[in-house]
Design a protein around this motif. Structure first.
Motif, PDB file in Angstrom:
ATOM      1  N   LEU A  56      32.308-102.391 -50.655  1.00 25.39           N
ATOM      2  CA  LEU A  56      33.487-101.702 -51.188  1.00 25.39           C
ATOM      3  C   LEU A  56      33.348-101.461 -52.682  1.00 25.39           C
ATOM      4  O   LEU A  56      32.961-102.356 -53.443  1.00 25.39           O
ATOM      5  CB  LEU A  56      34.748-102.527 -50.934  1.00 25.39           C
ATOM      6  N   ALA A  57      33.711-100.244 -53.099  1.00 20.59           N
ATOM      7  CA  ALA A  57      33.647 -99.893 -54.512  1.00 20.59           C
ATOM      8  C   ALA A  57      35.005-100.000 -55.196  1.00 20.59           C
ATOM      9  O   ALA A  57      35.107 -99.863 -56.420  1.00 20.59           O
ATOM     10  CB  ALA A  57      33.102 -98.472 -54.671  1.00 20.59           C
ATOM     11  N   GLU A  58      36.065-100.234 -54.424  1.00 21.82           N
ATOM     12  CA  GLU A  58      37.393-100.401 -55.002  1.00 21.82           C
ATOM     13  C   GLU A  58      38.206-101.344 -54.134  1.00 21.82           C
ATOM     14  O   GLU A  58      37.931-101.512 -52.940  1.00 21.82           O
ATOM     15  CB  GLU A  58      38.105 -99.052 -55.148  1.00 21.82           C
ATOM     16  N   ASP A  59      39.219-101.978 -54.759  1.00 14.77           N
ATOM     17  CA  ASP A  59      40.111-102.860 -54.012  1.00 14.77           C
ATOM     18  C   ASP A  59      40.812-102.075 -52.907  1.00 14.77           C
ATOM     19  O   ASP A  59      41.147-100.897 -53.070  1.00 14.77           O
ATOM     20  CB  ASP A  59      41.168-103.471 -54.929  1.00 14.77           C
ATOM     21  N   GLN A  60      41.045-102.759 -51.794  1.00 11.35           N
ATOM     22  CA  GLN A  60      41.783-102.154 -50.693  1.00 11.35           C
ATOM     23  C   GLN A  60      43.165-102.784 -50.609  1.00 11.35           C
ATOM     24  O   GLN A  60      43.294-103.995 -50.407  1.00 11.35           O
ATOM     25  CB  GLN A  60      41.035-102.355 -49.375  1.00 11.35           C
ATOM     26  N   LEU A  61      44.215-101.970 -50.787  1.00 10.54           N
ATOM     27  CA  LEU A  61      45.600-102.427 -50.728  1.00 10.54           C
ATOM     28  C   LEU A  61      46.226-101.999 -49.414  1.00 10.54           C
ATOM     29  O   LEU A  61      45.881-100.957 -48.852  1.00 10.54           O
ATOM     30  CB  LEU A  61      46.412-101.858 -51.891  1.00 10.54           C
ATOM     31  N   SER A  62      47.156-102.800 -48.931  1.00  8.44           N
ATOM     32  CA  SER A  62      47.829-102.470 -47.684  1.00  8.44           C
ATOM     33  C   SER A  62      49.065-101.623 -47.953  1.00  8.44           C
ATOM     34  O   SER A  62      49.869-101.935 -48.836  1.00  8.44           O
ATOM     35  CB  SER A  62      48.239-103.745 -46.944  1.00  8.44           C
ATOM     36  N   GLY A  63      49.225-100.568 -47.158  1.00  8.81           N
ATOM     37  CA  GLY A  63      50.424 -99.741 -47.250  1.00  8.81           C
ATOM     38  C   GLY A  63      51.475-100.132 -46.233  1.00  8.81           C
ATOM     39  O   GLY A  63      52.533 -99.497 -46.171  1.00  8.81           O
ATOM     40  N   VAL A  64      51.211-101.175 -45.448  1.00  8.29           N
ATOM     41  CA  VAL A  64      52.143-101.599 -44.403  1.00  8.29           C
ATOM     42  C   VAL A  64      52.186-103.120 -44.336  1.00  8.29           C
ATOM     43  O   VAL A  64      51.312-103.810 -44.861  1.00  8.29           O
ATOM     44  CB  VAL A  64      51.736-101.046 -43.018  1.00  8.29           C
ATOM     45  N   SER A  82      43.741-102.671 -39.274  1.00 14.02           N
ATOM     46  CA  SER A  82      45.093-103.177 -39.000  1.00 14.02           C
ATOM     47  C   SER A  82      46.117-102.708 -40.020  1.00 14.02           C
ATOM     48  O   SER A  82      47.315-102.709 -39.745  1.00 14.02           O
ATOM     49  CB  SER A  82      45.085-104.711 -38.943  1.00 14.02           C
ATOM     50  N   VAL A  83      45.652-102.304 -41.204  1.00 14.81           N
ATOM     51  CA  VAL A  83      46.585-101.797 -42.221  1.00 14.81           C
ATOM     52  C   VAL A  83      46.488-100.282 -42.340  1.00 14.81           C
ATOM     53  O   VAL A  83      47.017 -99.679 -43.280  1.00 14.81           O
ATOM     54  CB  VAL A  83      46.354-102.467 -43.599  1.00 14.81           C
ATOM     55  N   GLY A  84      45.798 -99.656 -41.385  1.00 14.23           N
ATOM     56  CA  GLY A  84      45.795 -98.201 -41.314  1.00 14.23           C
ATOM     57  C   GLY A  84      44.753 -97.496 -42.148  1.00 14.23           C
ATOM     58  O   GLY A  84      44.791 -96.268 -42.278  1.00 14.23           O
ATOM     59  N   VAL A  85      43.792 -98.224 -42.716  1.00 13.90           N
ATOM     60  CA  VAL A  85      42.749 -97.589 -43.535  1.00 13.90           C
ATOM     61  C   VAL A  85      41.746 -96.895 -42.616  1.00 13.90           C
ATOM     62  O   VAL A  85      41.199 -97.514 -41.707  1.00 13.90           O
ATOM     63  CB  VAL A  85      42.034 -98.630 -44.415  1.00 13.90           C
ATOM     64  N   GLN A 128      53.621-111.502 -41.728  1.00 16.80           N
ATOM     65  CA  GLN A 128      53.024-112.839 -41.674  1.00 16.80           C
ATOM     66  C   GLN A 128      51.540-112.796 -42.021  1.00 16.80           C
ATOM     67  O   GLN A 128      51.014-113.673 -42.697  1.00 16.80           O
ATOM     68  CB  GLN A 128      53.223-113.422 -40.281  1.00 16.80           C
ATOM     69  N   ASP A 129      50.838-111.756 -41.582  1.00 10.30           N
ATOM     70  CA  ASP A 129      49.405-111.621 -41.836  1.00 10.30           C
ATOM     71  C   ASP A 129      49.150-110.925 -43.170  1.00 10.30           C
ATOM     72  O   ASP A 129      48.442-111.447 -44.035  1.00 10.30           O
ATOM     73  CB  ASP A 129      48.753-110.844 -40.694  1.00 10.30           C
ATOM     74  N   VAL A 130      49.734-109.754 -43.338  1.00 11.44           N
ATOM     75  CA  VAL A 130      49.517-108.947 -44.541  1.00 11.44           C
ATOM     76  C   VAL A 130      50.840-108.335 -44.951  1.00 11.44           C
ATOM     77  O   VAL A 130      51.605-107.856 -44.096  1.00 11.44           O
ATOM     78  CB  VAL A 130      48.486-107.825 -44.293  1.00 11.44           C
ATOM     79  N   LYS A 131      51.107-108.309 -46.269  1.00  7.65           N
ATOM     80  CA  LYS A 131      52.330-107.701 -46.780  1.00  7.65           C
ATOM     81  C   LYS A 131      52.002-106.386 -47.495  1.00  7.65           C
ATOM     82  O   LYS A 131      50.919-106.223 -48.055  1.00  7.65           O
ATOM     83  CB  LYS A 131      53.057-108.645 -47.730  1.00  7.65           C
ATOM     84  N   THR A 132      52.939-105.470 -47.485  1.00  7.99           N
ATOM     85  CA  THR A 132      52.769-104.185 -48.153  1.00  7.99           C
ATOM     86  C   THR A 132      52.425-104.399 -49.629  1.00  7.99           C
ATOM     87  O   THR A 132      53.067-105.192 -50.320  1.00  7.99           O
ATOM     88  CB  THR A 132      54.051-103.344 -48.045  1.00  7.99           C
ATOM     89  N   GLY A 133      51.389-103.704 -50.097  1.00  7.74           N
ATOM     90  CA  GLY A 133      50.972-103.823 -51.491  1.00  7.74           C
ATOM     91  C   GLY A 133      49.973-104.923 -51.750  1.00  7.74           C
ATOM     92  O   GLY A 133      49.404-105.012 -52.845  1.00  7.74           O
TER      93      GLY A 133
END
Length: 414
Positions: A48-56, A178-181, A153-158
């Motif tokens: 990965l070349a950049e951080d991956q953030l969750s949108g959900v 799972s976070v839609g990426v 519980q697993d991942v929070k938005t942002g």
């Protein structure tokens, strides 16, 4: 017969400790600046070349951890027999839970508003009448929150689900999905040129003439590089001449981000890699306190880094996995370039010592490290049955029961 002096530093040439050599290598590892975007399906092994953030949020709503019945705990204070007011399969949006009722629910299904627990079906029994009315008997008293997986519980938005520098494996791909990426920005694969030297080398599949051996080093290096996701430029077998070696290194420097050679870095009359590198650039490191693999070298050919591995098969494996691999991983942008290790007990004793840090190919038996079939630098087959390296420090004897560092092959060959 007197010793050959192989472990003793030559006059004016002290051997560099492994930790110091590794530190110098990593200090000079420059991450490739080229970034490309690929689909998740094509991202296995990429960095990965950049951080991956969750949108959900994951899960997106409270959901059931069990097949059973969603209830309001306060309703059970009055009666343990509740009418079943709705059925909630996975993927169905529920309605709010009617007071005094239960909802038939399945694993992964969304919890209806008003419900605050799920009773597993094994703790219930249900009944119905001819009119189609159904009831459930709750045979255990649930606590608030029982068998409910909370929203986020697993991942929070942002949330940063994966930092830049992560080398993507199967579990990483699952989390990103799972976070839609669907697409990720990754570093371009490292292009590595392989140069194998030796007039005695023959490619497998061809007959051997007297004095010839098969070119096993090419396939060891190639396999290790492919496991790291590198692109490979094979320059073939180079003749043992200064001009031939110099020409091959020039071509390699023009085609690749890094060069890996095997053989030709010692001091024999037919060893030309060292002098060829010096004629085309500079040799930064040479001769390290590692066994096997003392003659390993590092330098630059017309600005392109070169890792000069020894010619003996086990020396190639050890120097690549211990020194070259972390350097290449860092060049790829990988933030985790050093292998995990742990302490194990030695299942043998050895009084002989060496002035070099030794990487013994060992098997694990009942949690103890036992020596493989042969530790000769020319014997590669012992690595096939070994579980990893047992690291013996310089000038150290080994006593049975000693706690020594163990590096699993799974940490350095994948």
């Amino acid at each position: 017969m007197s010793g050959c002096g192989c472990d003793a530093p030559r006059h004016g040439q002290n051997l560099m400790p492994v930790s110091e050599a590794l530190g110098k290598l990593l200090d000079q590892a420059t991450v490739t600046a080229e970034i490309e975007e690929v689909s998740l399906a094509a991202a296995l092994g990429r960095v990965l070349a950049e951080d991956q953030l969750s949108g959900v949020d994951v899960p997106p709503r409270d959901n059931s951890a069990m097949d059973g019945y969603a209830v309001r705990c306060s309703d059970l204070k009055n009666s343990s027999r509740l009418a079943i007011s709705q059925r909630i399969p996975a993927g169905t949006a529920p309605t709010a839970l009617e007071p005094g009722t239960a909802a038939r629910i399945f694993t992964g299904s969304e919890i209806p508003d008003g419900a605050d627990a799920v009773v597993m079906q094994e703790d219930t029994c249900s009944e119905s009448d001819d009119a189609g009315n159904t009831w459930v008997q709750i045979n255990s008293e649930p606590g608030v929150g029982n068998n409910i997986r909370e929203q986020g519980q697993d991942v929070k938005t942002g949330q940063t689900v994966m930092p830049a520098g992560t080398r993507l494996q199967a579990a990483h791909l699952g989390v990103l999905a799972s976070v839609g990426v669907g697409m990720v920005k990754v570093y371009r694969p490292l292009k590595v040129a392989i140069v194998t030297t030796g007039d005695e080398l023959v490619m497998p599949g061809n007959p051997l003439k007297p004095g010839q051996i098969y070119n096993s080093n090419l396939f060891t290096i190639q396999g290790l590089l492919q496991g790291m996701g590198c692109e490979i430029v094979d320059l073939g077998i180079i003749e043992d001449t200064f001009v031939g070696t110099q020409d091959a290194l020039k071509r390699a420097s023009e085609q690749a981000d890094c060069i890996i050679s095997s053989g030709g870095v010692s001091v024999g009359e037919e060893d030309h890699v060292k002098t060829a590198v010096e004629s085309l650039g500079e040799l930064s490191l040479w001769k390290m306190a590692i066994k096997p693999g003392k003659p390993m070298a590092f330098g630059f050919v017309n600005g392109t880094p070169i890792l000069g591995l020894p010619g003996n098969p086990s020396s190639v494996l050890v120097t690549f996995t211990v020194l070259a691999r972390p350097y290449l991983l860092k060049m790829q942008g990988n933030g985790q370039f050093l292998p995990n290790s742990f302490a194990v007990e030695a299942g043998f004793s050895r009084t002989k010592t060496t002035a070099r840090q030794e990487y013994l190919r060992v098997e694990l038996q009942d949690g103890c490290a036992v020596l493989g079939r042969s530790q000769s630098s020319g014997v590669l087959s012992s690595a096939v049955t070994a579980a990893g390296y047992l690291v013996v420090p310089e000038n150290a004897q080994v006593r049975e029961g000693d706690q020594l560092t163990f590096i699993p092959f799974s940490e350095v060959t994948n």
